[in-house]
Write a protein that holds these residues in place. Structure first.
Motif, PDB file in Angstrom:
ATOM      1  N   GLY A   1       0.225   3.819   1.497  1.00  0.00           N
ATOM      2  CA  GLY A   1       0.052   4.437   2.812  1.00  0.00           C
ATOM      3  C   GLY A   1       1.136   3.982   3.781  1.00  0.00           C
TER       4      GLY A   1
ATOM      5  N   ARG B   1      -9.526   3.161  -0.392  1.00  0.00           N
ATOM      6  CA  ARG B   1      -9.074   4.207   0.535  1.00  0.00           C
ATOM      7  C   ARG B   1      -9.720   5.515   0.107  1.00  0.00           C
TER       8      ARG B   1
ATOM      9  N   THR C   1       1.474  -2.729   4.575  1.00  0.00           N
ATOM     10  CA  THR C   1       2.467  -1.776   4.066  1.00  0.00           C
ATOM     11  C   THR C   1       3.876  -2.096   4.568  1.00  0.00           C
TER      12      THR C   1
ATOM     13  N   CYS D   1       0.861  -1.189   0.000  1.00  0.00           N
ATOM     14  CA  CYS D   1       0.000   0.000   0.000  1.00  0.00           C
ATOM     15  C   CYS D   1       0.892   1.232   0.000  1.00  0.00           C
TER      16      CYS D   1
ATOM     17  N   CYS E   1      -0.008  -1.283  10.314  1.00  0.00           N
ATOM     18  CA  CYS E   1      -0.464  -2.078   9.176  1.00  0.00           C
ATOM     19  C   CYS E   1       0.615  -3.005   8.616  1.00  0.00           C
TER      20      CYS E   1
ATOM     21  N   PRO F   1      -5.017  -4.126  -0.825  1.00  0.00           N
ATOM     22  CA  PRO F   1      -5.390  -3.301   0.332  1.00  0.00           C
ATOM     23  C   PRO F   1      -5.823  -1.897  -0.095  1.00  0.00           C
TER      24      PRO F   1
ATOM     25  N   CYS G   1       0.479   3.521   7.483  1.00  0.00           N
ATOM     26  CA  CYS G   1      -0.140   3.429   8.808  1.00  0.00           C
ATOM     27  C   CYS G   1       0.735   2.564   9.719  1.00  0.00           C
TER      28      CYS G   1
HETATM   29  S1  SF4 Z   1      -3.674  -0.739   3.672  1.00  0.00           S
HETATM   30 FE1  SF4 Z   1      -4.933   0.724   4.796  1.00  0.00          FE
HETATM   31  S2  SF4 Z   1      -4.173   0.593   6.886  1.00  0.00           S
HETATM   32 FE2  SF4 Z   1      -2.593  -0.301   5.553  1.00  0.00          FE
HETATM   33  S3  SF4 Z   1      -1.177   1.385   5.074  1.00  0.00           S
HETATM   34 FE3  SF4 Z   1      -2.721   1.271   3.466  1.00  0.00          FE
HETATM   35  S4  SF4 Z   1      -4.276   2.758   4.099  1.00  0.00           S
HETATM   36 FE4  SF4 Z   1      -3.057   2.278   5.905  1.00  0.00          FE
END
Ligand code: SF4
Length: 524
Positions: free
Chosen positions: A228, A297, A236, A226, A233, A269, A230
């Motif tokens: 992102g 997302r 990622t 991902c 998580c 994801p 977080c």
């Molecule tokens: S999959 Fe969702 S929780 Fe994981 S990093 Fe990406 S946005 Fe964040």
């Protein structure tokens, strides 16, 4: 008590399946092996990790491959053969909760679930995201554990089994220990996962069935990892960098399927983070195919994407703000303002999406009374954005994962979590919405597997095979049940320390310190 073999039910299940990939038939003397998923058939057949495992094994005519699930065990699905009659059982495990099912499958098959008690039984090989993050609990159970992305490791396993699988157990274990990314407890080996991120082609379903949780849907991994960051998580932290399926590659896969499909499920994801999301969905729609999406997302949903999602008939969408408090969300690395959720929801609603589900987590560092109060405001804003309609809110307990900054986070005790969960439920129901929760106890059990060592695996065996209540099994195994709640520092030993992971510990610790210090500094 052994289960009866419901062979006619198995035949019905298989007869309703559609093969999407052509495999060579097994040759004479092929080694009997079985690919398993430790959950029911309908769940396993919706899991791309399982399809990947099954397809990889079926690619060799020197292996006679069957499947098994928690609701077909202790037999194989295709012929109802006892699992104990197979030379090798290979499990794909996505979630720690399924470890107990895995143990139960072995036990019901008459195969000793403890590795050290097996001598002539099938070899038990386990892989998947849960095993990759922390293989330690499985060291009590599995003969060999695959860590890291499956693409680099399955091919050499298949080659080894095809060439030498019928040989002596010890020789097979030594062979497995020589494969990079394989851990064979008790034997030295390369162990380290490949540093080279896999670039595709990504896994897709090789069999479709109306009985899957995604009925008659061709599933394809449209993105791995991902973009992102977080802090809690695994998607990622374990799968870096973010990679995605290209439209051309998907067209090529579709062109060689052995049977036509009517519905395509994009699995990732962050499905709409794929830079080719719009061309992919347009291409599928232009072919008259239905499109389903696993996770979206809010930050990826501009007007064009929202309209497209609505135009392919998407009736319901789930979003995961994780916290109704913007402050806490930023602190955890999810740098998405409330307004962005409201705007995305409004666009989707205008595009025809009728049902919304929100996912929230509790048990974060820095959670306080303000978090619950902020959630009330967030839910009101969200409801306004979708024209006042109702929606569901799931409240789950944060389970710290290996290789994430929150591996250092001391989990609150059960009572505090229950009181947080109750406060959150009251807030949600007070807003006239439906709150859905899972038991705090099951989250604690998951955390024990997620952060635990070999003793947690032994506890699972004592629970299933010796029939001990879970707490008694934990005590008898000597498991350190306080570790999940303990304060941890940069030097705290973790059960997965021996494996070179995807992120350096110092980087994770620095981020955890920033998160603990508060403010909006939780970013990497
Ligand atoms: S999959 Fe969702 S929780 Fe994981 S990093 Fe990406 S946005 Fe964040």
């Amino acid at each position: 008590m052994r289960r009866a073999r419901p062979i006619s039910r198995f035949h019905t299940i298989v007869s309703r399946e559609t093969a999407l990939e052509r495999f060579p038939p097994p040759g004479r003397g092929a080694l009997p092996v079985a690919a398993g998923y430790p959950a029911p058939y309908r769940v396993g057949m919706a899991n791309l990790g399982f399809h990947f495992l099954y397809a990889g094994l079926r690619s060799s005519p020197r292996l006679a491959v069957e499947r098994f699930f928690s609701d077909t065990a202790p037999f194989t699905l295709e012929t109802g053969a006892p699992l104990s009659s197979r030379a090798v059982l290979l499990f794909s495990v996505s979630y720690e909760e399924d470890y107990v099912n895995l143990v139960r499958i072995l036990h019901e098959a008459g195969i000793p679930p403890l590795r050290e008690e097996r001598s002539s039984s099938p070899l038990v090989v386990v892989g998947g995201p849960a095993a990759s993050a922390n293989p330690a609990p499985l060291a009590a159970i599995a003969d060999a554990i695959a860590v890291g992305e499956g693409e680099g490791v399955l091919e050499p396993i298949v080659r080894l089994l095809a060439e030498e699988g019928g040989g002596a157990r010890r020789a097979a274990l030594e062979g497995l220990a020589g494969i990079p990314s394989m851990i064979v407890p008790g034997l030295p080996g390369p162990g380290a996962p490949s540093k080279e991120p896999f670039g595709g082609p990504f896994p897709y379903s090789v069999v479709a069935t109306p009985e899957s949780v995604f009925p008659d849907t061709f599933l394809v991994e449209s993105g791995r990892g991902c973009p992102g960051a977080c802090a809690f998580c695994l998607a990622t932290s374990l799968y870096r960098p973010f990679r995605f399926l290209r439209k051309d590659a998907l067209e090529e896969i579709l062109s060689r399927l052995a049977a036509p499909v009517r519905r395509v499920g994009l699995v990732s994801p962050a499905v709409a983070a794929n830079p080719e999301f719009v061309p992919i969905v347009r291409m599928l729609a232009s072919r008259g195919l239905g499109v389903a999406m696993s996770s979206l997302r809010a930050e990826d949903l501009d007007e064009e994407k929202a309209r497209l999602i609505g135009s392919v008939g998407t009736a319901s969408v789930s979003l995961a703000p994780e916290s109704g408090s913007e402050r806490l969300r930023y602190r955890l690395g999810k740098r998405v303002p409330n307004e962005l959720y409201f705007n995305a929801a409004a666009r989707l609603s205008e595009a025809g999406v009728r049902q919304f589900t929100l996912y929230l987590l509790i048990g974060f560092p820095g959670e306080d009374a303000e978090t619950v109060a902020a959630t009330k405001g967030f839910l009101e804003g969200f409801r306004k954005a979708i024209g006042g309609r109702s929606f569901s809110v799931h409240v789950n307990v944060l389970v710290p994962k290996a290789w994430t900054p929150l591996q250092f986070h001391p989990m609150p005790d059960e009572r505090s979590l229950e009181s947080l969960q109750n406060a959150m439920t009251r807030t949600i129901e007070g807003a006239g919405l439906r709150a859905r929760t899972k038991s705090v106890r099951s989250a604690v059990r998951q955390a024990l597997f997620s952060l635990g060592d070999e003793r947690i695996g032994r506890a699972a065996v004592l629970h299933v095979a010796a029939g001990l209540a879970w707490k008694k099994a934990l005590a008898a195994s000597g498991a350190d049940t306080e570790f999940i709640r303990a304060r941890k520092g940069p030097e705290t030993p973790f059960p997965w320390d021996a494996i070179p992971g995807p992120v350096r510990r110092g980087v994770l610790w620095k981020r955890f310190e920033a998160i603990s210090a508060g403010g909006r500094n939780g970013e990497p």
